[in-house]
Write a protein that holds these residues in place. Structure first.
Motif, PDB file in Angstrom:
ATOM      1  N   LYS A   6       0.827  -1.199   0.000  1.00 38.89           N
ATOM      2  CA  LYS A   6       0.000   0.000   0.000  1.00 38.89           C
ATOM      3  C   LYS A   6       0.867   1.257   0.000  1.00 38.89           C
ATOM      4  N   LEU A   7       1.931   1.238   0.811  1.00 42.11           N
ATOM      5  CA  LEU A   7       2.819   2.402   0.882  1.00 42.11           C
ATOM      6  C   LEU A   7       3.499   2.650  -0.449  1.00 42.11           C
ATOM      7  N   ILE A  10       1.496   4.703  -2.981  1.00 41.56           N
ATOM      8  CA  ILE A  10       1.303   6.138  -2.736  1.00 41.56           C
ATOM      9  C   ILE A  10       2.144   6.934  -3.723  1.00 41.56           C
ATOM     10  N   ASN A  14      -2.194  10.709  -5.283  1.00 45.31           N
ATOM     11  CA  ASN A  14      -3.115  10.205  -4.256  1.00 45.31           C
ATOM     12  C   ASN A  14      -2.549  10.292  -2.845  1.00 45.31           C
ATOM     13  N   ASN A  15      -1.375  10.937  -2.668  1.00 44.39           N
ATOM     14  CA  ASN A  15      -0.703  10.917  -1.363  1.00 44.39           C
ATOM     15  C   ASN A  15      -1.529  11.542  -0.248  1.00 44.39           C
ATOM     16  N   TYR A  18      -4.222   9.086   1.267  1.00 39.93           N
ATOM     17  CA  TYR A  18      -3.709   8.159   2.277  1.00 39.93           C
ATOM     18  C   TYR A  18      -3.372   8.880   3.576  1.00 39.93           C
ATOM     19  N   LEU A  21      -6.576   9.618   5.483  1.00 36.71           N
ATOM     20  CA  LEU A  21      -7.081   8.392   6.094  1.00 36.71           C
ATOM     21  C   LEU A  21      -6.282   8.036   7.344  1.00 36.71           C
ATOM     22  N   ALA A  22      -4.969   8.238   7.292  1.00 32.49           N
ATOM     23  CA  ALA A  22      -4.125   7.927   8.447  1.00 32.49           C
ATOM     24  C   ALA A  22      -4.472   8.833   9.629  1.00 32.49           C
ATOM     25  N   VAL A  55       2.792   6.485   7.510  1.00 32.97           N
ATOM     26  CA  VAL A  55       1.975   6.837   6.333  1.00 32.97           C
ATOM     27  C   VAL A  55       2.225   8.286   5.931  1.00 32.97           C
ATOM     28  N   SER A  59       3.690   9.544   2.403  1.00 35.20           N
ATOM     29  CA  SER A  59       2.901  10.470   1.594  1.00 35.20           C
ATOM     30  C   SER A  59       3.674  11.734   1.254  1.00 35.20           C
TER      31      SER A  59
END
Length: 228
Positions: A6-7, A10, A14-15, A18, A21-22, A55, A59
């Motif tokens: 997932k990382l 990024i 889209n960074n 994420y 969300l974190a 995250v 990002s």
């Protein structure tokens, strides 16, 4: 392994999704830890915090000016956390909170530099403006927790207990203040606490105006440049 994949997904398109969300996960985690045993509470919250840090760094790795600084802060935070756990030095709480505040501030500054008054407006930038708002609330929440460390009677409705137990309450009060809702269940008592609270309310009012004007002006500038 799944988190690592997932990382890697990024990117600069889209960074901020994420990252937002974190931050939301950290807020939900802060509320969730209150239902578990007191002994595991701070360790669980520290786990949520470290995950958020990771995250955030993934990002913001595209911003080279801040990535090294953020890595250094994370490393120092982990070392201080281990020292507190092993040696039981309570004063390390203030250091951990100060490092967390610095991390949120650095993240805020990096995002602001990337989305405010620059480039064309896209979905990622709009989500980034949400992340900025969340970071503002989190920074003030940490400030309230630091204030409680030095002045246990600074607020009514918020006891001077460990920062892990108080994180959710401080975040709740911070966002209520930032949005100028003012329910009144928690309120400042000391002059310094009152100053910190009304400064957050002022920032909350001006934030919306600044972000909206930034996104509008950036979009207009992009359209002008595009049309020649």
């Amino acid at each position: 392994m799944a988190i690592g994949k997932k990382l890697k997904n990024i990117n600069e398109e889209n960074n901020f999704f994420y990252l937002t969300l974190a931050l939301i996960g950290l807020l939900i985690g802060g509320a969730f830890v209150q239902v578990v045993g007191e002994g595991a509470m701070e360790h669980l919250l520290q786990g949520f915090t470290i995950l958020t840090f990771v995250v955030c760094m993934a990002s913001l790795r595209f911003d080279k000016n801040w990535s090294r600084f953020l890595y250094t802060l994370l490393g120092t935070w982990v070392v201080v956390s281990v020292i507190k756990t092993v040696l039981g030095i309570k004063e390390m709480d203030v250091v951990m909170l100060a490092l967390t505040f610095a991390f949120f501030f650095g993240t805020f500054k990096s995002i602001a530099r990337q989305i405010l008054f620059t480039g064309h407006v896209n979905t990622n930038k709009v989500i980034g403006s949400v992340a900025l708002f969340l970071l503002l609330g989190l920074m003030w929440a940490i400030a309230y927790l630091i204030l409680l460390e030095f002045s246990p009677n600074a607020f009514t409705g918020m006891e001077a207990i460990s920062w892990g137990q108080n994180f959710s309450n401080a975040a709740y009060f911070s966002f209520v203040t930032l949005t100028t809702l003012g329910y009144g269940d928690i309120s400042p008592l000391t002059p310094l606490a009152q100053v910190v609270v009304y400064l957050e309310a002022i920032v909350g009012v001006f934030y919306m105006a600044i972000v909206v004007s930034s996104l509008v002006s950036s979009n207009i500038e992009h359209q002008v440049n595009k049309n020649g």
